[in-house]
Design an enzyme around this catalytic site. Structure first.
Site, PDB file in Angstrom:
ATOM      1  CG  LEU A  63      -2.354  -0.889   1.020  1.00 59.96           C
ATOM      2  CD1 LEU A  63      -2.913  -0.912   2.405  1.00 59.96           C
ATOM      3  CD2 LEU A  63      -2.852  -0.741   0.034  1.00 59.96           C
ATOM      4  CG  ASN A  94       8.093  -3.189   1.338  1.00 61.77           C
ATOM      5  OD1 ASN A  94       6.961  -3.168   1.354  1.00 61.77           O
ATOM      6  ND2 ASN A  94       8.535  -3.450  -0.008  1.00 61.77           N
ATOM      7  CG  ASP A 152       7.499  -9.013   0.521  1.00 59.95           C
ATOM      8  OD1 ASP A 152       8.031 -10.244  -0.095  1.00 59.95           O
ATOM      9  OD2 ASP A 152       6.883  -8.075  -0.016  1.00 59.95           O
ATOM     10  CG  HIS A 179      11.637 -11.142  -0.486  1.00 62.68           C
ATOM     11  ND1 HIS A 179      10.807 -10.553  -1.360  1.00 62.68           N
ATOM     12  CD2 HIS A 179      12.951 -11.480  -1.153  1.00 62.68           C
ATOM     13  CE1 HIS A 179      11.820 -10.168  -2.365  1.00 62.68           C
ATOM     14  NE2 HIS A 179      12.710 -10.865  -2.228  1.00 62.68           N
ATOM     15  CG  ASP A 305       4.746  -8.869  -4.799  1.00 66.08           C
ATOM     16  OD1 ASP A 305       4.590  -8.105  -4.034  1.00 66.08           O
ATOM     17  OD2 ASP A 305       5.505  -9.473  -5.386  1.00 66.08           O
ATOM     18  CG  HIS A 309       7.289   0.926  -8.746  1.00 69.18           C
ATOM     19  ND1 HIS A 309       7.639   1.317  -7.554  1.00 69.18           N
ATOM     20  CD2 HIS A 309       7.413  -0.479  -8.823  1.00 69.18           C
ATOM     21  CE1 HIS A 309       8.229  -0.101  -7.015  1.00 69.18           C
ATOM     22  NE2 HIS A 309       7.943  -0.994  -7.813  1.00 69.18           N
ATOM     23  CG  PHE A 323      12.559  -5.848  -9.141  1.00 68.62           C
ATOM     24  CD1 PHE A 323      12.735  -6.811  -9.805  1.00 68.62           C
ATOM     25  CD2 PHE A 323      13.808  -5.316  -8.251  1.00 68.62           C
ATOM     26  CE1 PHE A 323      14.246  -7.214 -10.551  1.00 68.62           C
ATOM     27  CE2 PHE A 323      14.997  -5.773  -8.730  1.00 68.62           C
ATOM     28  CZ  PHE A 323      15.146  -6.738  -9.689  1.00 68.62           C
ATOM     29  N   GLY A 324       8.404  -4.779  -9.868  1.00 70.59           N
ATOM     30  CA  GLY A 324       6.864  -4.719  -9.407  1.00 70.59           C
ATOM     31  C   GLY A 324       6.052  -4.486 -10.284  1.00 70.59           C
TER      32      GLY A 324
END
EC number: 3.5.2.3
Length: 424
Positions: A63, A94, A152, A179, A305, A309, A323-324
């Site tokens: 979030l 994170n 994670d 993770h 997941d 971004h 990443f993501g």
């Protein structure tokens, strides 16, 4: 009293049956056949034969708030979840600050209460600032309301640290969520060690970078007796280790993301960072292994997941971008279209892996349609086909590799505790 009229739900045999669902005070009060009279003072919502599922549960969401509100906020992320049919989500720690103190946990819970559309369950970090150097205070974090412990975004590199974390968590009857990634094998790499990496001259992330931690942690979980849950499984080797661990009675559970069931590194069209995620897209053989493991129960649940971004960040390209990808609004339609509509899976398999199975895995009082259960429900149109259009997303993120895919199975209404939180 709200009555969802003319609904189709799955019975215990996995068959679709026609019912009316009565909701009051946040609870499913009655499930009746269509002939039973509905009170004249009820708020009747005719769903016209649409499928109604228990609200989806996503145990792995980013979030971003606090600290990265330019990517996502609790308000935008939970709206995105509601649009995707999710009624409960668990948020990763994170953030900045990392969710490693009771104050940050409380901030998240307060924001979710004030601005959230769905139920938000925060994780606490295993180590302070997720640096892997010192354990957080598990007792105070549990008392503050976290549902488990995870770093994670990074793997816990030190085995002694991980074993100590597992011992603490076991004592508190809390899960450790891992993770799995050995940093010494992945530095400077952006994609899996495979066809795409070789074609573009990129350093690759090997499968063993994930599996090494899975193997280590399975042994530690066996030694400590903790509930050990593995994030975003992506490799055949990891699955082999999980399957063996389950066979000997280790308390291990695992999750997989839609993208690791649908895409391989051979599908990546070019140096587009909307195809960059961690774990990366693996080989077609790994994809098949993940599908098989989800079907046979080696992998317990589906998660997204969801990792938003900004477009500016993703525009930096495959090597430099973070990443993501986002996933809350497309998860069910993607998997329904690929696996259920094609006859490869029964509808009940997909629904269970997104509802009752995560509820069972994490001890949640939701994820089912029965009298007395929370009225967390999702109305889904299984027939109408439309394309994935990131401009229509409610998340701040537009980072998806699925743009333009034509899908069925779109959620139409989402109820949390009997309250309509999203409708198209």
């Amino acid at each position: 009293m709200i009555v969802l009229k003319n609904a189709k739900i799955l019975n215990t045999e996995g068959e679709l049956v026609d019912v009316n669902i009565w909701m009051e005070d946040g609870i499913i009060r009655k499930i009746t056949n269509l002939e039973e009279a509905v009170p004249t003072d009820a708020d009747v919502q005719d769903v016209e034969g649409k499928f109604v599922s228990a609200g989806f549960i996503d145990m792995h969401v980013h979030l971003r708030e606090p600290g990265f509100e330019h990517k996502e906020t609790i308000a935008t992320g939970t709206r995105s979840a509601a649009k995707g049919g999710f009624t409960t989500i668990a948020c990763m720690p994170n953030t900045r600050p990392v969710t490693d103190t009771p104050e940050t946990v409380q901030l998240i819970l307060d924001k979710a209460e004030q601005e959230g559309s769905v139920k938000v369950l925060p994780y606490g970090s295993i180590t302070k600032n997720e640096l892997g150097r010192e354990l957080t205070d598990f007792v105070t974090l549990k008392n503050a309301g976290v549902i488990g412990f995870t770093d994670d975004g990074v793997g816990v590199q030190n085995a002694r640290m991980m074993k100590d974390a597992m011992n603490w968590a076991k004592e508190l009857d809390m899960p450790v969520i891992a993770h799995c990634e050995d940093d010494s094998l992945v530095k400077g790499a952006a994609v899996t060690d495979g066809v795409f990496a070789r074609k573009h001259g990129l350093k690759g992330i090997p499968n063993e970078s994930e599996a090494i931690h899975v193997g280590r942690d399975v042994l530690l979980a066996e030694a400590t007796g903790v509930h050990y849950h593995i994030c975003h499984v992506s490799t055949e080797q990891s699955i082999r280790l999980i399957r063996q661990a389950k066979q000997i009675g280790v308390k291990v559970t695992a999750e997989v993301c839609p993208h690791h069931l649908l895409l391989s590194d051979e599908d990546i069209p070019g140096m587009d960072a909307n195809w960059k995620m961690n774990p990366p897209l693996r080989s077609p053989r790994d994809v098949e292994a993940c599908i098989e493991a989800l079907v046979d129960g080696t992998i317990d649940i589906i998660v997204t997941d969801h990792a938003p971004h900004t477009e500016e960040e993703k525009a930096k390209g495959m090597e430099l971008a973070p990443f993501g990808i986002v996933g809350l609004e497309t998860a069910f339609p993607l998997l329904y279209t690929k696996f259920v509509a094609t006859g490869k899976w029964p509808l009940s398999l997909l629904v269970n892996r997104m509802t009752s199975d995560p509820a069972r895995t994490f001890g949640l009082n939701t994820g089912r349609i029965e009298e007395g259960a929370p009225a967390d429900l999702t109305v889904i149109d299984l027939d109408t086909e439309r394309q994935v259009n990131p401009d229509e997303f409610l998340t701040k993120g537009r980072n998806t590799p699925f743009t333009g895919w034509s899908l069925k199975g779109w959620p139409m209404k989402t109820f949390v505790d009997g309250r309509l939180v999203w409708s198209n």
